[in-house]
Design a protein around this motif. Structure first.
Motif, PDB file in Angstrom:
ATOM      1  N   UNK A 194     -16.280 -14.663   0.969  1.00 44.51           N
ATOM      2  CA  UNK A 194     -16.267 -13.481   0.097  1.00 44.51           C
ATOM      3  C   UNK A 194     -17.387 -12.493   0.402  1.00 44.51           C
ATOM      4  N   UNK A 234      -5.425 -18.148   1.102  1.00 43.91           N
ATOM      5  CA  UNK A 234      -4.861 -19.487   0.976  1.00 43.91           C
ATOM      6  C   UNK A 234      -5.900 -20.414   0.344  1.00 43.91           C
ATOM      7  N   UNK A 235      -7.152 -20.205   0.712  1.00 41.67           N
ATOM      8  CA  UNK A 235      -8.255 -20.856  -0.014  1.00 41.67           C
ATOM      9  C   UNK A 235      -9.363 -19.814  -0.195  1.00 41.67           C
ATOM     10  N   UNK A 236     -10.522 -20.238  -0.628  1.00 40.18           N
ATOM     11  CA  UNK A 236     -11.604 -19.286  -0.862  1.00 40.18           C
ATOM     12  C   UNK A 236     -12.009 -18.635   0.455  1.00 40.18           C
ATOM     13  N   UNK A 237     -11.890 -17.327   0.564  1.00 41.53           N
ATOM     14  CA  UNK A 237     -12.306 -16.671   1.807  1.00 41.53           C
ATOM     15  C   UNK A 237     -13.833 -16.500   1.829  1.00 41.53           C
ATOM     16  N   UNK A 287     -21.271 -14.760  -6.421  1.00 43.13           N
ATOM     17  CA  UNK A 287     -21.021 -15.644  -7.562  1.00 43.13           C
ATOM     18  C   UNK A 287     -19.695 -15.329  -8.260  1.00 43.13           C
ATOM     19  N   UNK A 288     -18.938 -14.400  -7.689  1.00 36.00           N
ATOM     20  CA  UNK A 288     -17.680 -13.994  -8.323  1.00 36.00           C
ATOM     21  C   UNK A 288     -16.519 -14.868  -7.889  1.00 36.00           C
ATOM     22  N   UNK A 289     -15.605 -15.109  -8.809  1.00 32.74           N
ATOM     23  CA  UNK A 289     -14.341 -15.726  -8.418  1.00 32.74           C
ATOM     24  C   UNK A 289     -13.620 -14.796  -7.445  1.00 32.74           C
ATOM     25  N   UNK A 290     -13.114 -15.394  -6.371  1.00 30.24           N
ATOM     26  CA  UNK A 290     -12.379 -14.579  -5.401  1.00 30.24           C
ATOM     27  C   UNK A 290     -11.053 -14.096  -5.975  1.00 30.24           C
ATOM     28  N   UNK A 291     -10.608 -14.698  -7.076  1.00 31.40           N
ATOM     29  CA  UNK A 291      -9.346 -14.271  -7.683  1.00 31.40           C
ATOM     30  C   UNK A 291      -9.536 -13.401  -8.924  1.00 31.40           C
TER      31      UNK A 291
END
Lengths: 362, 362
Positions: A242, A237-240, A39-43
């Motif tokens: 995670x 580049x986009x959401x990996x 549920x975490x932002x990858x950034x």
């Protein structure tokens, strides 16, 4: 279950129990944050640290030189079969492939969509029982790279040497033996691996690539398939994927904690020796046809002299909690995949079962 | 933690707690098999049932017609930005795009690698505050398809109508609003969505495509990027992201159990209304600039009149366990993503906090 379960599946495969237990414990609340890793932002800062640690731990384990990029991608080895020629042709027309079984053949067939494929060597005339020695290889000087499958997951054939190719980059599909022993990464231009054998859950693909090979993909390459873009953006580049990367990171930490790749290689050598000795010592009840020097440490296919016993072998094995021993649908018979996560006790349990089974049904 | 945590992240986003709890409970031992879902062969009977149920439950929820294929892929919406033109040009040169914000712009920029892109309408001249009405659109008769982003995750702009295009296929990036309300799938040629908002964990991409559009990808298309191959092989041309698909299946079952998409739409409408009323009723302390008819039900960006308060807003929110409210780096300000998994109590907690914060800092 009280009796331990040993899962010999070829992939998705057994994961280290200690890793799965940690994942379970922190699934709802990672380090007191109140949310799951999923549920975490990858950034966000937490996830950025997770992925940075995963990369650093892998670099430590494999001793990856600084001029190599580590990429966490998607699509499995099969997408790499296309990405390798798309990215590494670099203006060449020709790419060379060594054919040692079903997976290297899939790789070269996909490459034909993008390149003139040179089959530099093949074991097809020898029932895929060995890796052709490099003295047999025909490699054109103007080829873009030479591709091998370091370990053939279905055939159970593994390279016993690292080819020496001078300036021609060596590319290896290491899906089913990465991290099973130390390897000199500097001998390779690119190493790739689907995660679902020795790294983590399916849905993650690892690429280790020498950075001077990047940046020459054609203009009409899908952005997601350009290694240079993924390298520049740190696999974001986009959401990996995670969660799969987080789990891979836990597997890397487990490997470091249990002694690294040298200790793992020693365990893997003992496991393989035990199983092959049991097959060879069965007076023909079990057979593995591979040349001893190329027998895989990871995937051990074998057949029963009497194929009518296959079904009962699998049933009785399952009753002993020895799972997923059925061979690949293309080859039949049995296959025991004994990846890093398989403990020596699991191989011992299999060998004991095989001995008792042979005694009972001989 | 005792006080509930509400995660307003835009994706990877909050997942239904009931789903995460089930995943945790069966993580080490799925249905008494002694192994994790992650450790199962994707071609074994257990996993084949998991993926078949996931597809059927999705078909039930969305009432997907029989002449549509459901694909479980990888690479996120960003890879679809390439796969859509590669697969759907079908001999055409031109593809049409409606520009409503950052994501539709990314899609059309990627399409330029493969097609002559016609921008049929744009809201760029109106600060991206609305969806241009269809009466404004310029769509060439010889275009291959028209692409929209049904909901702009960053801008918070959502379509309030389904465009009527006759025989021209309509393609929608539905990543951030799929499953948020009922939709007539038969009005679309193709719908795609990254999983990490309303479907499951990152690393899975859902594609719903009308089958007559398949089978015309160019010969040099990477096999993994050809919808027809994936459709023919039931999303198993190679190992799919098995764990993410399993979790998506649990989310689909949770949606069915909680009343399906009509009930979800009613909850989502109430959540959005509550939050927008709170913003509009703040006498300018908070602002959302989007035209009311195009305000997203899922992503609610808003700014504080005094941007100097942004940091303390986020800090105080976090103390109340209201997480990941920071706006996208390109827009700044705040963004509350209130996907399906966000309960009405979570939106109420946010609204209460915003009211108290405004009172305190006005």
């Amino acid at each position: 279950m009280n009796q331990p379960v040993y899962n010999f599946g070829a992939g998705p495969a057994m994961l280290p129990p200690a890793v799965l237990e940690q994942v379970q414990a922190e699934l709802l609340d990672w380090h007191g944050r109140g949310i799951s890793v999923m549920e975490m932002s990858h950034r966000g800062a937490d996830y950025m640290q997770i992925i940075a640690e995963a990369e650093q731990d892998l670099r430590d384990l494999m001793n990856i030189p600084e001029n190599y990029k580590v990429l966490f991608l998607q699509g499995g080895a099969t997408l790499q079969f296309a990405m390798v020629p798309i990215n590494l042709l670099r203006g060449h027309h020709k790419a060379s492939y060594v054919q040692t079984g079903i997976w290297s053949e899939k790789a070269l067939n996909e490459a034909r969509r993008f390149a003139e494929v040179e089959v530099s060597a093949s074991n097809a005339d020898r029932q895929a029982r060995l890796v052709p020695p490099q003295s047999e290889w025909q490699v054109s000087k103007d080829t873009a790279y030479v591709h091998i499958a370091g370990n053939e997951t279905i055939g159970g054939v593994e390279f016993d040497f690292v080819p020496e190719l001078g300036d021609i980059p060596l590319v290896s599909d290491a899906s089913s033996h990465i991290l099973s022993r130390p390897v000199d990464v500097s001998r390779f231009g690119l190493i790739y691996a689907g995660a679902q054998k020795n790294i983590g859950p399916a849905g993650l693909t690892l690429v280790i690539v020498r950075e001077d090979l990047l940046g020459q993909a054609p203009a009409n390459t899908p952005t997601m398939l350009d290694y240079a873009v993924q390298a520049k953006e740190g696999s974001m580049h986009n959401t990996p994927p995670t969660f799969a990367i987080y789990m891979a990171g836990l597997v890397f930490k487990w490997l470091k904690k249990t002694g690294g790749l040298q200790a793992m290689a020693e365990r893997n050598a003992r496991k393989a020796e035990l199983l092959y000795q049991s097959i060879d010592g069965s007076a023909g009840f079990y057979t593995n046809p591979i040349e001893p020097r190329n027998r895989s440490w990871m995937n051990v296919p074998f057949t029963l002299k009497n194929a009518n016993l296959d079904k009962v072998f699998l049933q009785e094995a399952e009753l002993q909690h020895l799972l997923q021993l059925k061979g690949h649908r293309l080859l039949g018979g049995m296959r025991a995949s004994i990846y890093n996560a398989m403990p020596e006790t699991g191989v011992q349990a299999l060998v004991d079962f095989m001995r008792d089974f042979a005694r009972k049904h001989n």
